[in-house]
Scaffold this active site. Structure first.
Site, PDB file in Angstrom:
ATOM      1  N   LYS A  34       0.983  -1.231  -0.207  1.00 20.57           N
ATOM      2  CA  LYS A  34      -0.023   0.032  -0.032  1.00 20.57           C
ATOM      3  C   LYS A  34       1.082   1.196   0.178  1.00 20.57           C
ATOM      4  O   LYS A  34       0.452   2.120  -0.714  1.00 20.57           O
ATOM      5  CB  LYS A  34      -0.969  -0.140   1.251  1.00 20.57           C
ATOM      6  N   ASP A  58      -1.153   4.805   9.328  1.00 24.85           N
ATOM      7  CA  ASP A  58      -0.743   3.338   9.669  1.00 24.85           C
ATOM      8  C   ASP A  58       0.280   3.698  10.803  1.00 24.85           C
ATOM      9  O   ASP A  58       1.449   4.324  10.730  1.00 24.85           O
ATOM     10  CB  ASP A  58      -0.010   2.605   8.538  1.00 24.85           C
ATOM     11  N   GLU A 236      -3.834 -13.339  -4.480  1.00 22.58           N
ATOM     12  CA  GLU A 236      -4.009 -14.527  -3.768  1.00 22.58           C
ATOM     13  C   GLU A 236      -5.515 -14.490  -3.105  1.00 22.58           C
ATOM     14  O   GLU A 236      -5.891 -13.363  -2.999  1.00 22.58           O
ATOM     15  CB  GLU A 236      -2.953 -14.493  -2.492  1.00 22.58           C
ATOM     16  N   CYS A 278       8.206 -20.521  -9.664  1.00 21.71           N
ATOM     17  CA  CYS A 278       7.989 -19.325 -10.437  1.00 21.71           C
ATOM     18  C   CYS A 278       6.674 -19.831 -11.333  1.00 21.71           C
ATOM     19  O   CYS A 278       5.685 -18.697 -11.366  1.00 21.71           O
ATOM     20  CB  CYS A 278       9.072 -18.653 -11.277  1.00 21.71           C
TER      21      CYS A 278
END
Length: 336
Positions: A34, A58, A236, A278
């Site tokens: 981010k 953050d 993911e 990979c």
């Protein structure tokens, strides 16, 4: 019918071109990049805007690491830029995070010490964090930056940050409605602390000022012409799940979101003799990229590469930020 529509541009060019934007939030699951993305967006905005501020909410405060420069709770010019500023705040720290000068009025009668304000709100759970946020928003708004980019904490904290204007607006509204009943008590309280120059009217004026700013910010946050959210994820399962949850919550809050960044992607050519790990990773990413394409066909989806080296320092961020504007081409990179 959707199949007949041309896909949206796979970049953040639409945000850079939208001159009406005042607030841009960048958020997502922890560890997806981010800070690199928000810093890169701020760099691109600095090319076309008069003044840009990037704020880290953050507690990890990674923008200092990203730009390789120490930032504080006061806006500081980023090295190598004339119109890009950065600051780091921790909303969880409450009023203690704010410098004393933010509590100063134009004259002695309006000055309220941080200590007095802190003592008075300690009895109200959660109000400390809200007041801190309110003061920060008041400060930032008064500085008149062309656009403000928020580098937010992981998803849960981000949703709370987004909801703060509504929470604070309701909370301050209730406090102000009670001010007539509380006025004698507040006057006695500050007198006990030896603050003769502070009275209920002074505190009431502080709250009035804050409420006015927060109400305005709340309206702006729900205006797609002025506020938008950029979701950052990786290809993911858990990251995609968090992103969908975030998009749904933002939609419930009335916050515009139509840009998604998919970070840390492997770009392999089919003829490329890559390692087995990979190749496996590439297949997994391809699967989730297909899901992202189905879920977010009406979003601008920007794909960013996994790099061999970390992105750190102004020059490195400048170079990486070009990938937000021009879709990454591995062939061009390999030819350099």
């Amino acid at each position: 019918m959707v199949d007949n529509l041309a896909p949206l541009e796979p970049s953040l060019q639409n945000l850079v071109d939208q001159e009406s934007l005042k607030w841009i939030f960048v958020g997502g699951k922890g560890g997806v990049g981010k800070t690199t993305c928000s810093s890169s967006l701020a760099v691109q905005l600095a090319k076309v805007r008069e003044s840009v501020l990037i704020i880290s909410t953050d507690p990890a405060h990674n923008i200092s690491d990203a730009f390789d420069q120490k930032f504080t709770k006061v806006p500081t010019k980023v090295n190598g830029f004339n119109n890009l500023f950065a600051m780091e705040i921790d909303p969880n720290a409450g009023l203690s995070e704010l410098p004393e000068e933010y509590f100063d009025g134009e004259n002695e009668a309006l000055r309220v010490s941080k200590g007095v304000m802190q003592e008075m709100i300690n009895a109200l759970p959660g109000i400390d964090e809200a007041m801190s946020y309110a003061e920060v928003m008041k400060l930032v708004k008064g500085m008149n930056f062309s656009v403000v980019v928020f580098d937010t904490a992981p998803t849960g904290h981000t949703l709370r940050l987004i909801a703060f204007p509504q929470v604070v607006e309701k909370g301050l509204g209730k406090l102000l409605r009670l001010k007539m009943k509380l006025a004698p008590l507040l006057t006695q309280f500050v007198a006990m602390l030896g603050m003769a120059d502070v009275n209920a009217d002074t505190l009431s004026q502080k709250l009035d000022d804050m409420l006015r700013v927060i109400t305005q910010v709340n309206e702006q946050f729900k205006n797609p012409d002025q506020t938008t959210f950029v979701c950052v994820c990786i290809a993911e399962f858990f990251s995609l799940y968090e992103t969908e949850r975030l998009v749904q919550e933002l939609t419930k809050c009335g916050i515009d979101v139509h840009n998604i960044i998919v970070n840390q992607l492997l770009f392999l050519e089919k003829s490329h003799n890559s390692c087995s790990m990979c190749a496996s990773r590439f297949k997994i990413q391809e699967k989730y990229l297909d899901q992202i394409a189905d879920l977010y066909e009406d979003f601008h989806v920007t794909k960013l590469p996994l790099l061999e080296k970390e992105v750190r320092g102004p020059e490195s961020i400048k170079a990486f930020s070009e990938n937000l504007m021009i879709p990454f081409n591995p062939k061009e990179t390999s030819n350099k």
